[in-house]
Every structure is written in C-alpha cells, then in structure tokens.
Design an enzyme around this catalytic site. Sequence first.
Site, PDB file in Angstrom:
ATOM      1  N   HIS A  88       0.863  -1.182   0.000  1.00  0.00           N
ATOM      2  CA  HIS A  88       0.000   0.000   0.000  1.00  0.00           C
ATOM      3  C   HIS A  88       0.898   1.230   0.000  1.00  0.00           C
ATOM      4  O   HIS A  88       1.705   1.405   0.907  1.00  0.00           O
ATOM      5  CB  HIS A  88      -0.894  -0.007   1.249  1.00  0.00           C
ATOM      6  CG  HIS A  88      -1.997   1.007   1.217  1.00  0.00           C
ATOM      7  ND1 HIS A  88      -1.764   2.365   1.095  1.00  0.00           N
ATOM      8  CD2 HIS A  88      -3.346   0.871   1.293  1.00  0.00           C
ATOM      9  CE1 HIS A  88      -2.919   3.010   1.108  1.00  0.00           C
ATOM     10  NE2 HIS A  88      -3.892   2.129   1.217  1.00  0.00           N
ATOM     11  N   HIS A 129       0.920   2.654  11.816  1.00  0.00           N
ATOM     12  CA  HIS A 129       1.661   3.868  11.485  1.00  0.00           C
ATOM     13  C   HIS A 129       1.897   4.713  12.727  1.00  0.00           C
ATOM     14  O   HIS A 129       1.054   4.788  13.623  1.00  0.00           O
ATOM     15  CB  HIS A 129       0.844   4.682  10.457  1.00  0.00           C
ATOM     16  CG  HIS A 129       1.595   5.800   9.821  1.00  0.00           C
ATOM     17  ND1 HIS A 129       0.977   6.931   9.340  1.00  0.00           N
ATOM     18  CD2 HIS A 129       2.919   5.975   9.581  1.00  0.00           C
ATOM     19  CE1 HIS A 129       1.878   7.741   8.817  1.00  0.00           C
ATOM     20  NE2 HIS A 129       3.067   7.186   8.955  1.00  0.00           N
TER      21      HIS A 129
END
EC number: 1.13.11.5
Length: 448
Positions: free
Chosen positions: A302, A345
């Site tokens: 991604h 993240h």
Amino acid sequence: MNMLAPAAKNAFTPASPDRPAYQSGFGNEFATEALPGALPHGQNSPQQAPYGLYAEQLSGTAFTAPRAHNRRAWLYRIRPAAVHLPFEPIAQDRFHSDFHAVPASPNQLRWDPLPAPAAGTDFIDGIVTFAGNGGPDAQTGCGIHLYAANASMTGRFFYNADGELLIVPQQGRLRLLTELGVLDVEPLEIAVIPRGVRFRVELPDGEARGYLCENFGAIFRLPDLGVIGSNGLANPRDFLTPHAWYEDREGDFELVAKFHGNLWRARIGHSPLDVVAWHGNYAPYKYDLRLFNTIGSISYDHPDPSIFLVLQSVSDTPGVDAIDFVIFPPRWLAMEHSFRPPWFHRNIASEFMGLIQGVYDAKAEGFVPGGASLHNCMTGHGPDAETFEKASHADTTQPHKVEATMAFMFETRGVIRPTRFAAESAQLQARYFECWQGLKKHFDPAKR
C-alpha cells in the site's frame, strides 16, 4: 480609446441562486459580470465605473507576492465593503481559535457525530471548534470545526478574516451565496471560501452537518504531480468557480466577522452580496470528490497516503506542508501478497479524520459518518483487530473494490490540540483504544 467600453461578451453569463453558473479551472484569471458591460474595459479603477458601481480590490496575498502565487480580485459593487456600523464582540465560546485551554493528548481519540442542534440554528451558530494549531497571528496552522444546522441564514452574513474555509458537507446540501457568486454544494463535494469573502448559507434540505478546516496559512493549492506526470489526482478542470451574481437588498441586517479568533457583529443596512461584476483569481470554488483520479499500486504494498492528496497549504519548509487535505475514495485494490488496508503507522504529522459516507477500510466499526478521530504526532494507529485478521487472510490473487465510502483527513505539521469542548464532549469515545487490544501475538521464533 474608450476606457469604459464594454468588456468581452463572454464575461456575461446570467446566474441566479436557483441556477448557479460556473467557470472551470483552478486559480484561473476569471472575468464575469451579472450585467452586460459591468466590467470596465482596459483598467481596474476607472474614474466612473459602469452602472454607478464602486471599484474595490480584494487582496488574498501580499502585493509583491510572485506572480504565480499572487491572488487578488477586483470587485464592482453597489456599495463598498466599508459601509457598515462599528463591530462589537459576540460573547460565545463555540467558534474560536483558542487551542490551549486543555493539554494536547498522545492518546488516540475518536468522536461520535454531533447531536442535532436546537431549532433555528443557522450555519454560523451551528459551528463548534474541535481542535487546531497555530493561529491567525502567525498566519500558519488551522482550526478544525464541525457544524450542525437546521436553519438558513436570512438576515445574517459572515466573513472570516483569520483564514480561508474548506467546507466538507457530510449530510444535507449547502447553498453558499457569496460576494462573487453562488455555489451549490452537496455531500461528496467540497467548497473553499477565501479569507475575507462575505457569504451566507441556505439549507435546501432543511438541515445539514459537516466539517470545516480553517486555513490560517498559505492559500490551498494543487500539489505538484512529480513522476505521476501531467494528469492525475484532482484535475484543475474539475474545480468550479461561480459566475457573478448579486442581490440589491436593503434592511436591518447583521454582518458577523471572525477576527483574531473571536466573533464580532456589526449592523449593516444592505446585503453585502452586491458585487455585480468581478475579475481576478481570488474567488470561492467547489470540487466534486467523486472526480478524483485515484492512484494506487498494481504490484505490491500500500503506497503512502500522500497519493490521495487533494489540496495542500505549503509551509516555509520545502516538502513539508502546513496542511494536507487527503481523501480515501472508492478504489480498486490489486496488490498481491500484501496487506491491503492502510498499515500500522506512527507519523511526524498529526492526523484528524472524518467520514462522509460508508465504512473506512481500516476500521470495521466505531468510526461512523459524521464522526471524527485524532491521531497526533507519533501516536500509534492503524487497522483494528477485526480488519487486521480479515486482511491478513484475504485472497490477494483477486482484485477487490472498496465501494460506497469516502473518508478524509486534515493532516498538519503541527500537533493538533483538542479544544475543551472536544475533550469534554459526550461524543468522545472513552473506549476507542479497545479496538487494538484484540491484536494477538503471532510471533514464533521457530516458524518463519
């Protein structure tokens, strides 16, 4: 040479609140008039403007800003903007620029949608400040607000001296009647009202809710595309700016201003939406998010979410934006042997997210349309346990389409500080952190 000769014929395009007319392009030099010949020919400020109008310049950047970045418009109006009684402060604590009332938190934060407002709440009264950073003094940073309204503005007008307004409707259409024309905006579209432009808001559906990003800094622009090439992401031709429209209306009206973080009001005896013609490149516009040309991976992994960037407000550091407006639209996922949702993240930037419709592909539940989340600088975030387990075992030999969704993000270089309202809101989900607690330990040093 007759300096008062009519302008080019193509500047005249009739428009009305019921039938807005638009011009295509981003940051173009537009020229438009609601009456034929209302634009002066060959100069900006003639001794006597056509139709007895007043010439007035509206500057959105410094006079000496480089030409490529200079933004201004010349307005030809029935009365100058200076014609109103003195402003007085409005005592209120909902719509402001105070981001230091409570400490910023490293916790993951998420909110349910705002409740329905009391009857008779118009767009301005329906705004509540949720978070922000920076401020109008430094001309950097942003204010993040939510709105919920159920009444049109009739005898009130508003302008924001602190920053430009990026409006993201989530429910209900907005009719934005501005000094420079009329914008009809619906969910899955956005609108930007430049700093200083006066407007009022009508609600064609009787009620509306959504999000606002108040940009204190450099004007929003389209990002450079780099190796993507000359096309992609948000294409300039899809941005629409209104043709000139005006109302010649007198009465006992109220002009509300946001100035230096506070609201002020002044009595005004006429509608300030009286610009009969204008030209320049400082004007409101709208954009349909459904036209975004989404870029993604067709091999593996991604990509970084910067591929979803719609608009940016640049900072004084090259490559580091003060504000990014990012969307997560419907799209095909075709990455093989890859974890397809947005990954786990921690970010130097801070992320405030909202959801316009559908389900965000990194959260199976809890993040609902009209809600919001905040993950500040270096706060861990990512897919919840259910999403992780499902995506970890999905068949990635087949493409999958993410449909009927539209999430967005205001990403900033500065820490986003919640306001007291947001920190103490009944809509704050106290147990948001639990969505990650089900992530299991899979580590086995004997098994690769």
